[in-house]
Design an enzyme around this catalytic site. Sequence first.
Site, PDB file in Angstrom:
ATOM      1  N   ARG A  76       0.840  -1.199   0.000  1.00 54.14           N
ATOM      2  CA  ARG A  76       0.000   0.000   0.000  1.00 54.14           C
ATOM      3  C   ARG A  76       0.869   1.240   0.000  1.00 54.14           C
ATOM      4  O   ARG A  76       2.080   1.191   0.241  1.00 54.14           O
ATOM      5  CB  ARG A  76      -0.917   0.007   1.224  1.00 54.14           C
ATOM      6  CG  ARG A  76      -0.164   0.070   2.528  1.00 54.14           C
ATOM      7  CD  ARG A  76      -1.059   0.425   3.707  1.00 54.14           C
ATOM      8  NE  ARG A  76      -0.335   0.307   4.974  1.00 54.14           N
ATOM      9  CZ  ARG A  76       0.508   1.203   5.456  1.00 54.14           C
ATOM     10  NH1 ARG A  76       0.787   2.303   4.770  1.00 54.14           N
ATOM     11  NH2 ARG A  76       1.108   1.001   6.625  1.00 54.14           N
ATOM     12  N   GLY A  78       1.782   5.009   1.767  1.00 54.52           N
ATOM     13  CA  GLY A  78       1.856   5.489   3.138  1.00 54.52           C
ATOM     14  C   GLY A  78       3.029   4.916   3.911  1.00 54.52           C
ATOM     15  O   GLY A  78       3.805   4.108   3.414  1.00 54.52           O
ATOM     16  N   GLN A  79       3.114   5.363   5.147  1.00 66.91           N
ATOM     17  CA  GLN A  79       4.239   4.991   6.009  1.00 66.91           C
ATOM     18  C   GLN A  79       3.825   3.860   6.958  1.00 66.91           C
ATOM     19  O   GLN A  79       3.339   2.834   6.513  1.00 66.91           O
ATOM     20  CB  GLN A  79       4.719   6.238   6.758  1.00 66.91           C
ATOM     21  CG  GLN A  79       5.444   7.240   5.873  1.00 66.91           C
ATOM     22  CD  GLN A  79       6.837   6.795   5.491  1.00 66.91           C
ATOM     23  OE1 GLN A  79       7.498   6.051   6.207  1.00 66.91           O
ATOM     24  NE2 GLN A  79       7.312   7.252   4.331  1.00 66.91           N
ATOM     25  N   LEU A 144      -5.632   6.110   5.966  1.00 66.07           N
ATOM     26  CA  LEU A 144      -5.870   5.576   4.631  1.00 66.07           C
ATOM     27  C   LEU A 144      -4.573   5.064   4.038  1.00 66.07           C
ATOM     28  O   LEU A 144      -3.501   5.643   4.253  1.00 66.07           O
ATOM     29  CB  LEU A 144      -6.428   6.656   3.700  1.00 66.07           C
ATOM     30  CG  LEU A 144      -7.926   6.957   3.751  1.00 66.07           C
ATOM     31  CD1 LEU A 144      -8.283   7.618   5.072  1.00 66.07           C
ATOM     32  CD2 LEU A 144      -8.327   7.860   2.597  1.00 66.07           C
ATOM     33  N   GLY A 145      -4.676   3.989   3.274  1.00 69.97           N
ATOM     34  CA  GLY A 145      -3.550   3.471   2.510  1.00 69.97           C
ATOM     35  C   GLY A 145      -4.093   2.654   1.359  1.00 69.97           C
ATOM     36  O   GLY A 145      -4.926   1.762   1.578  1.00 69.97           O
ATOM     37  N   GLY A 156      -7.323   0.123   1.865  1.00 67.78           N
ATOM     38  CA  GLY A 156      -8.476   0.959   2.188  1.00 67.78           C
ATOM     39  C   GLY A 156      -8.227   1.845   3.385  1.00 67.78           C
ATOM     40  O   GLY A 156      -7.270   2.615   3.408  1.00 67.78           O
ATOM     41  N   CYS A 174       1.838   7.107  10.706  1.00 67.76           N
ATOM     42  CA  CYS A 174       1.780   7.586   9.320  1.00 67.76           C
ATOM     43  C   CYS A 174       2.990   8.444   8.962  1.00 67.76           C
ATOM     44  O   CYS A 174       2.937   9.257   8.035  1.00 67.76           O
ATOM     45  CB  CYS A 174       0.476   8.336   9.055  1.00 67.76           C
ATOM     46  SG  CYS A 174      -0.996   7.342   9.410  1.00 67.76           S
TER      47      CYS A 174
END
Length: 217
Positions: A76, A78-79, A144-145, A156, A174
């Site tokens: 995904r 993001g972090q 969210l990711g 999601g 995040c």
Amino acid sequence: MTLRDETHYAAWWGRVPYEAMWRRMQAYTAACDDASPDWLWCVEHDPVYTLGLAGRETHLTPAARASGTPVVRCDRGGQVTWHGPGQLVVYTLWDLRRRGLTVRALVALLEEAVIRLLADHGIRGERKPGAPGVYVDGAKIAALGLKVRHGRCYHGLSLNVANDLEPFARIDPCGYPGLAVTRTADWGWNPPLTAAAEALADYLPPGNWTWCAPPAI
């Protein structure tokens, strides 16, 4: 936005290990064709830290690694974040091309759904420019990711409902050091996760999701 007359399904998976669910999402997406329905897969996970594709290991503190909680690097965006009992995770397995959605539009749609759900229960959610997710009084309540492959999305959002918040103190949530995290239970709404999933689905188009048993993947 209008959709054609495809059937749209939603399923409650119960409590499932993160990596098993991730592999199911990949398998379903890889097998999709133009006739495949969109799904909402709603789930509660065993405790896990996940790192996105560009996630930096430095956002995990030594305390996180010493905790014994598994760390999974996934595909995904993001972090780093945490998933675990008491947190609702909703995976959007959608054909974005069929829906006419860009990734940015999908992010906005998911954020708006959470904000409207929270408002139903007297909780004021808001966005932060440049920091996807939903916040309450400056603290993050939903993350969210997403992953998009050949126009189809998976992964999601997660919504903190009644989960332990201490695991977030062991990471930079995040990727933001010191970011405060909150949950709906702290603001007077502590529903069963199944009820929270059904309520959130009502705000995700088309809204008339058909709830059924999880598919065999």
